[in-house]
Design a protein around this motif. Structure first.
Motif, PDB file in Angstrom:
ATOM      1  N   PHE A 265      13.291  24.660  -9.713  1.00 36.64           N
ATOM      2  CA  PHE A 265      12.457  23.898  -8.798  1.00 36.64           C
ATOM      3  C   PHE A 265      12.857  22.424  -8.908  1.00 36.64           C
ATOM      4  O   PHE A 265      13.322  21.972  -9.961  1.00 36.64           O
ATOM      5  CB  PHE A 265      10.972  24.078  -9.123  1.00 36.64           C
ATOM      6  N   TYR A 266      12.661  21.701  -7.826  1.00 37.29           N
ATOM      7  CA  TYR A 266      13.148  20.328  -7.734  1.00 37.29           C
ATOM      8  C   TYR A 266      11.993  19.419  -7.304  1.00 37.29           C
ATOM      9  O   TYR A 266      11.387  19.647  -6.262  1.00 37.29           O
ATOM     10  CB  TYR A 266      14.289  20.242  -6.710  1.00 37.29           C
ATOM     11  N   ARG A 267      11.701  18.423  -8.135  1.00 34.55           N
ATOM     12  CA  ARG A 267      10.598  17.510  -7.837  1.00 34.55           C
ATOM     13  C   ARG A 267      11.162  16.174  -7.378  1.00 34.55           C
ATOM     14  O   ARG A 267      11.773  15.441  -8.155  1.00 34.55           O
ATOM     15  CB  ARG A 267       9.728  17.303  -9.070  1.00 34.55           C
ATOM     16  N   MET A 268      10.963  15.875  -6.121  1.00 35.36           N
ATOM     17  CA  MET A 268      11.387  14.580  -5.600  1.00 35.36           C
ATOM     18  C   MET A 268      10.238  13.586  -5.680  1.00 35.36           C
ATOM     19  O   MET A 268       9.112  13.888  -5.298  1.00 35.36           O
ATOM     20  CB  MET A 268      11.854  14.706  -4.146  1.00 35.36           C
ATOM     21  N   GLN A 269      10.533  12.408  -6.200  1.00 40.69           N
ATOM     22  CA  GLN A 269       9.572  11.309  -6.237  1.00 40.69           C
ATOM     23  C   GLN A 269      10.132  10.166  -5.398  1.00 40.69           C
ATOM     24  O   GLN A 269      11.204   9.653  -5.704  1.00 40.69           O
ATOM     25  CB  GLN A 269       9.357  10.819  -7.675  1.00 40.69           C
ATOM     26  N   PHE A 270       9.434   9.821  -4.336  1.00 41.00           N
ATOM     27  CA  PHE A 270       9.859   8.640  -3.585  1.00 41.00           C
ATOM     28  C   PHE A 270       8.703   7.667  -3.487  1.00 41.00           C
ATOM     29  O   PHE A 270       7.535   8.051  -3.433  1.00 41.00           O
ATOM     30  CB  PHE A 270      10.432   9.002  -2.210  1.00 41.00           C
ATOM     31  N   THR A 271       9.059   6.391  -3.503  1.00 40.30           N
ATOM     32  CA  THR A 271       8.076   5.321  -3.619  1.00 40.30           C
ATOM     33  C   THR A 271       8.160   4.372  -2.432  1.00 40.30           C
ATOM     34  O   THR A 271       9.254   4.021  -1.977  1.00 40.30           O
ATOM     35  CB  THR A 271       8.301   4.532  -4.926  1.00 40.30           C
ATOM     36  N   LEU A 272       6.992   3.975  -1.954  1.00 37.80           N
ATOM     37  CA  LEU A 272       6.865   2.937  -0.939  1.00 37.80           C
ATOM     38  C   LEU A 272       6.249   1.704  -1.584  1.00 37.80           C
ATOM     39  O   LEU A 272       5.276   1.806  -2.341  1.00 37.80           O
ATOM     40  CB  LEU A 272       5.972   3.412   0.208  1.00 37.80           C
ATOM     41  N   GLU A 273       6.809   0.551  -1.289  1.00 35.50           N
ATOM     42  CA  GLU A 273       6.321  -0.727  -1.819  1.00 35.50           C
ATOM     43  C   GLU A 273       5.723  -1.492  -0.638  1.00 35.50           C
ATOM     44  O   GLU A 273       6.429  -1.793   0.332  1.00 35.50           O
ATOM     45  CB  GLU A 273       7.485  -1.479  -2.433  1.00 35.50           C
ATOM     46  N   VAL A 274       4.436  -1.795  -0.691  1.00 41.38           N
ATOM     47  CA  VAL A 274       3.737  -2.275   0.513  1.00 41.38           C
ATOM     48  C   VAL A 274       2.780  -3.417   0.192  1.00 41.38           C
ATOM     49  O   VAL A 274       2.390  -3.636  -0.957  1.00 41.38           O
ATOM     50  CB  VAL A 274       2.947  -1.130   1.183  1.00 41.38           C
ATOM     51  N   ASN A 275       2.386  -4.114   1.254  1.00 45.81           N
ATOM     52  CA  ASN A 275       1.346  -5.138   1.139  1.00 45.81           C
ATOM     53  C   ASN A 275      -0.049  -4.543   1.280  1.00 45.81           C
ATOM     54  O   ASN A 275      -1.016  -5.075   0.743  1.00 45.81           O
ATOM     55  CB  ASN A 275       1.542  -6.212   2.218  1.00 45.81           C
ATOM     56  N   ASN A 276      -0.134  -3.417   2.020  1.00 45.60           N
ATOM     57  CA  ASN A 276      -1.434  -2.807   2.286  1.00 45.60           C
ATOM     58  C   ASN A 276      -1.275  -1.284   2.287  1.00 45.60           C
ATOM     59  O   ASN A 276      -0.603  -0.727   3.153  1.00 45.60           O
ATOM     60  CB  ASN A 276      -1.966  -3.277   3.632  1.00 45.60           C
ATOM     61  N   LEU A 277      -1.897  -0.622   1.336  1.00 47.31           N
ATOM     62  CA  LEU A 277      -1.769   0.831   1.227  1.00 47.31           C
ATOM     63  C   LEU A 277      -2.345   1.550   2.443  1.00 47.31           C
ATOM     64  O   LEU A 277      -1.885   2.637   2.813  1.00 47.31           O
ATOM     65  CB  LEU A 277      -2.466   1.321  -0.047  1.00 47.31           C
ATOM     66  N   ASN A 278      -3.324   0.949   3.084  1.00 47.22           N
ATOM     67  CA  ASN A 278      -3.968   1.599   4.223  1.00 47.22           C
ATOM     68  C   ASN A 278      -3.085   1.661   5.461  1.00 47.22           C
ATOM     69  O   ASN A 278      -3.373   2.403   6.402  1.00 47.22           O
ATOM     70  CB  ASN A 278      -5.276   0.875   4.573  1.00 47.22           C
ATOM     71  N   LYS A 279      -2.013   0.900   5.466  1.00 46.67           N
ATOM     72  CA  LYS A 279      -1.141   0.872   6.639  1.00 46.67           C
ATOM     73  C   LYS A 279       0.043   1.828   6.520  1.00 46.67           C
ATOM     74  O   LYS A 279       0.894   1.880   7.399  1.00 46.67           O
ATOM     75  CB  LYS A 279      -0.651  -0.553   6.882  1.00 46.67           C
ATOM     76  N   GLU A 298       0.596   9.034  -6.305  1.00 53.67           N
ATOM     77  CA  GLU A 298       0.241   8.038  -7.321  1.00 53.67           C
ATOM     78  C   GLU A 298       0.258   6.648  -6.692  1.00 53.67           C
ATOM     79  O   GLU A 298       1.234   6.272  -6.038  1.00 53.67           O
ATOM     80  CB  GLU A 298       1.241   8.096  -8.479  1.00 53.67           C
ATOM     81  N   GLU A 299      -0.813   5.882  -6.906  1.00 49.69           N
ATOM     82  CA  GLU A 299      -0.883   4.512  -6.410  1.00 49.69           C
ATOM     83  C   GLU A 299      -1.014   3.564  -7.600  1.00 49.69           C
ATOM     84  O   GLU A 299      -1.909   3.719  -8.435  1.00 49.69           O
ATOM     85  CB  GLU A 299      -2.059   4.347  -5.457  1.00 49.69           C
ATOM     86  N   LEU A 300      -0.085   2.605  -7.670  1.00 47.73           N
ATOM     87  CA  LEU A 300      -0.066   1.655  -8.777  1.00 47.73           C
ATOM     88  C   LEU A 300       0.239   0.262  -8.255  1.00 47.73           C
ATOM     89  O   LEU A 300       0.965   0.096  -7.265  1.00 47.73           O
ATOM     90  CB  LEU A 300       1.014   2.031  -9.802  1.00 47.73           C
ATOM     91  N   ASN A 301      -0.296  -0.749  -8.936  1.00 39.61           N
ATOM     92  CA  ASN A 301       0.179  -2.104  -8.696  1.00 39.61           C
ATOM     93  C   ASN A 301       1.653  -2.181  -9.065  1.00 39.61           C
ATOM     94  O   ASN A 301       2.115  -1.495  -9.987  1.00 39.61           O
ATOM     95  CB  ASN A 301      -0.619  -3.111  -9.516  1.00 39.61           C
ATOM     96  N   PHE A 302       2.398  -3.027  -8.376  1.00 43.05           N
ATOM     97  CA  PHE A 302       3.845  -3.053  -8.576  1.00 43.05           C
ATOM     98  C   PHE A 302       4.219  -3.345 -10.019  1.00 43.05           C
ATOM     99  O   PHE A 302       5.133  -2.722 -10.571  1.00 43.05           O
ATOM    100  CB  PHE A 302       4.491  -4.099  -7.653  1.00 43.05           C
ATOM    101  N   ASP A 303       3.524  -4.273 -10.655  1.00 41.80           N
ATOM    102  CA  ASP A 303       3.902  -4.647 -12.014  1.00 41.80           C
ATOM    103  C   ASP A 303       3.738  -3.485 -12.993  1.00 41.80           C
ATOM    104  O   ASP A 303       4.473  -3.388 -13.985  1.00 41.80           O
ATOM    105  CB  ASP A 303       3.130  -5.877 -12.496  1.00 41.80           C
ATOM    106  N   LYS A 304       2.797  -2.593 -12.714  1.00 44.99           N
ATOM    107  CA  LYS A 304       2.649  -1.407 -13.563  1.00 44.99           C
ATOM    108  C   LYS A 304       3.662  -0.332 -13.188  1.00 44.99           C
ATOM    109  O   LYS A 304       4.206   0.361 -14.055  1.00 44.99           O
ATOM    110  CB  LYS A 304       1.233  -0.846 -13.451  1.00 44.99           C
TER     111      LYS A 304
END
Length: 472
Positions: A265-279, A298-304
Motif C-alpha cells: 500500500f502507498y500513502r501519499m502526503q501532499f501539503t498546501l501552504e496557505v494564508n486562509n485554510l477556509n479558501k 492534518e492542519e498545522l501552523n507553518f512553523d510547526k
C-alpha cells in the motif's frame, strides 16, 4: 607524527589534536559502514586556517578532508592517515537580508540555526531536509533534498554564493557570475574541488498555515500518475509518499521455497501552504485523484509543520545502508515493482522504510547532481538500518538495484550509500565524466581533497611524482 602536530600548531589559530579520543570521534560517519582514522584533527577558526592546512598537506603529500555533522553514508566525510578538518567551530550567521531574501553564514552553521533565526521574520530556506542538525556546508556539498524539491530544486540550487578554499589553498568567492566554474562544481561536489567555508543562500516568504492530506493507494500506477498531476498542475507545496507492506500469507513454490504473499500500500502526503485554510478548494483537488482511501487531514501552523517529526535512531552495532535511486517517470513503475519484489529476498522488508519523492529536472540544475533524461523524475528511497553482520549481503543486493537503475536510465543520489567502481562513475555522469576529471585536475592538482569516495580516471601528472588521485 609529532612533527606534523607541531607544524600545524604553529601554523593554525584553531585547535590541533592527535588524541586517540578525538581521532576516534571522527573515524566513522552516519552510515557506520566505512571506518577511517586520520593522523590529525584540525578545528579551524577561519578560512585562513583551512588554506594553511591545505597548503601544508600538499607540501607533505598528505590527504585532507572536511567534516561537520558526519552525516554521510559512504565515508565521504572521513579520512585515512591524513588531516581531518572538523568544521563545527565555523558556526556563525553573519547577515540576514530580509529585503533581498538571502542570508550569509559559515559552512558549519546548522539548518536549525537558520530556521530558528528566519521563522520569526516570516521567511525560510526554500528547501529543508528532514534533519535540521546537519550543516550548510555538508548538505550543499551533497545536494540536499526535501518535500519541496520538486518546486525549488535541491538546497544547492538555492545557493547564491560560496567562499571556497581550493586544493591549492586559494580562498575564492564564487557565484553563478563570478568564478562560476568553481561555484557549479563545489556544489554537490563532496569536497572534491574545494572546501566550502561560507555560504550565501536564498530565503523565501512563507504562508502561515498548512494542510496535509494523507491518501492511501493500493495501485502504484495510480499513485505515480497522481503525483505527476499534482506537480504538473502546480497545485501543491510539499509531497512525499511512503510504502507499507501487508503480509497476506505464504506460498509454497515449485522449488520448495516459502514465499511471502505481500500486498503493498502507498500513502501519499501532499501539503498546501496557505494564508486562509477556509479558501482551500478541497473537493476540486481530491476529485481529480485516484486514491483508495482518504486516511487523514492534518492542519498545522507553518512553523510547526516544517519541524522534523523525530530524530533517526541509530542503535549501536547497526549500519545505515540507505539508497535513493532517481528514475525517469517512464520507467518508474517497472523499476519500483522489481525492487519491491526483490526486497523480501535479502532483508526483513517489514522494518525497512520505503518511499518515493518527485523532482523536476528544470528545477535541479547542478552539473554535479546528474539526473535522468526526462523532465519528471521519481525518486525511490529504501532506508534499511541493519545489524553490521548483515552489511555485506544487503549491500550486494542494493548494488544490483543500483546497476538495474543505471540500465533503465536512472541515476543515484550520491548522499546515500554509494559503492561505485569506475564503470559506475562513468554511468553516473555519462558524457560529463571527462569534465569532472578535468575540473578535479584544475582545482586539486595534487589529489589531496576528500580522497577515497570518487574513483577518478588515473592520469599521470608531469609536475608531481605520483598519480593525482588515488584510485582505491
Amino acid at each position: 607524527m609529532n612533527s606534523i602536530l607541531s607544524d600545524l600548531n604553529h601554523l593554525i589559530e584553531g585547535e590541533v589534536s592527535n588524541k586517540e579520543a578525538d581521532l576516534r570521534e571522527v573515524s566513522q560517519d552516519f552510515g557506520n559502514i566505512i571506518q577511517k582514522q586520520p593522523l590529525i584533527v584540525v578545528r579551524p577558526q577561519n578560512s585562513t586556517d583551512i588554506a594553511k592546512a591545505i597548503k601544508y598537506a600538499a607540501d607533505q603529500e598528505l590527504t585532507i578532508s572536511s567534516r561537520a555533522a558526519g552525516h554521510s553514508l559512504s565515508g565521504q566525510s572521513l579520512n585515512q592517515d591524513g588531516i581531518l578538518l572538523d568544521m563545527r567551530n565555523l558556526n556563525q550567521i553573519h547577515e540576514f537580508d530580509l529585503d533581498k531574501l538571502w542570508y550569509k553564514a559559515d559552512a558549519g552553521v546548522t539548518w536549525k540555526q537558520v530556521v530558528d533565526t528566519s521563522i520569526p521574520h516570516g521567511v525560510i530556506p526554500p528547501v529543508l531536509t528532514n534533519n535540521f542538525e546537519v550543516t550548510l556546508g555538508g548538505t550543499l556539498s551533497a545536494g540536499g533534498l526535501g518535500l519541496s524539491s520538486f518546486r525549488y530544486g535541491s538546497q544547492a540550487d538555492n545557493c547564491l554564493g560560496l567562499e571556497v578554499v581550493t586544493g591549492t589553498g586559494d580562498i575564492v568567492w564564487c557565484t553563478p557570475e563570478e568564478n562560476s566554474e568553481l561555484f557549479y562544481h563545489v556544489l554537490c561536489g563532496y569536497g572534491q574541488f574545494g572546501i566550502i567555508t561560507k555560504v550565501q543562500n536564498r530565503l523565501r516568504k512563507f504562508r502561515p498555515f498548512t494542510r496535509t492530506y494523507f491518501l492511501c493507494y493500493d495501485d502504484l500506477e495510480h499513485l505515480l500518475n497522481d503525483e505527476v498531476f499534482l506537480i504538473s498542475e502546480g497545485l501543491i507545496d510539499g509531497l512525499v509518499s511512503l510504502f507499507s507492506p501487508c503480509l497476506l500469507g505464504f506460498s509454497r513454490g515449485s522449488e520448495k521455497r516459502i514465499k511471502p504473499l505481500i500486498q503493498w500500500f502507498y500513502r501519499m502526503q501532499f501539503t498546501l501552504e496557505v494564508n486562509n485554510l477556509n479558501k482551500i478548494k478541497e473537493h476540486k483537488i481530491l476529485s481529480e485523484l485516484n486514491y483508495y482511501r482518504h486516511i487523514y487531514t492534518e492542519e498545522l501552523n507553518f512553523d510547526k509543520f516544517i519541524q522534523p517529526i523525530s530524530q533517526v535512531p541509530h542503535p549501536v552495532e547497526t549500519a545505515n545502508s540507505w539508497i535513493d535511486v532517481l528514475l525517469p517517470m517512464s520507467v518508474a513503475k517497472e523499476y519500483i515493482d522489481i525492487a519491491l519484489e526483490r526486497l523480501p529476498s535479502f532483508i526483513d522488508f517489514r522494518t525497512v522504510p520505503v518511499g518515493s519523492f518527485c523532482l523536476v529536472s528544470g528545477n535541479t540544475k547542478m552539473p554535479m547532481f546528474p539526473l535522468p533524461d526526462e523532465e519528471l523524475i521519481i525518486g525511490l528511497g529504501m532506508y534499511p538500518t541493519i545489524p553490521k553482520s548483515q552489511v555485506k549481503p544487503v549491500v550486494e543486493q542494493l548494488n544490483l538495484l543500483t546497476d538495474l537503475g543505471f540500465q533503465m536510465g536512472g541515476k543515484r543520489y550520491m548522499a546515500t550509500w554509494t559503492e561505485f567502481d569506475l564503470p559506475r562513475w562513468r554511468l553516473q555522469f555519462g558524457n560529463y565524466w571527462s569534465k569532472v576529471n578535468e575540473i578535479k585536475r584544475k582545482y586539486d592538482p595534487n589529489g589531496i581533497l576528500n580522497p577515497g569516495f570518487f574513483k577518478y580516471e588515473e592520469v599521470a601528472q608531469t609536475n608531481v611524482n605520483r598519480t593525482y588521485i588515488q584510485t582505491h
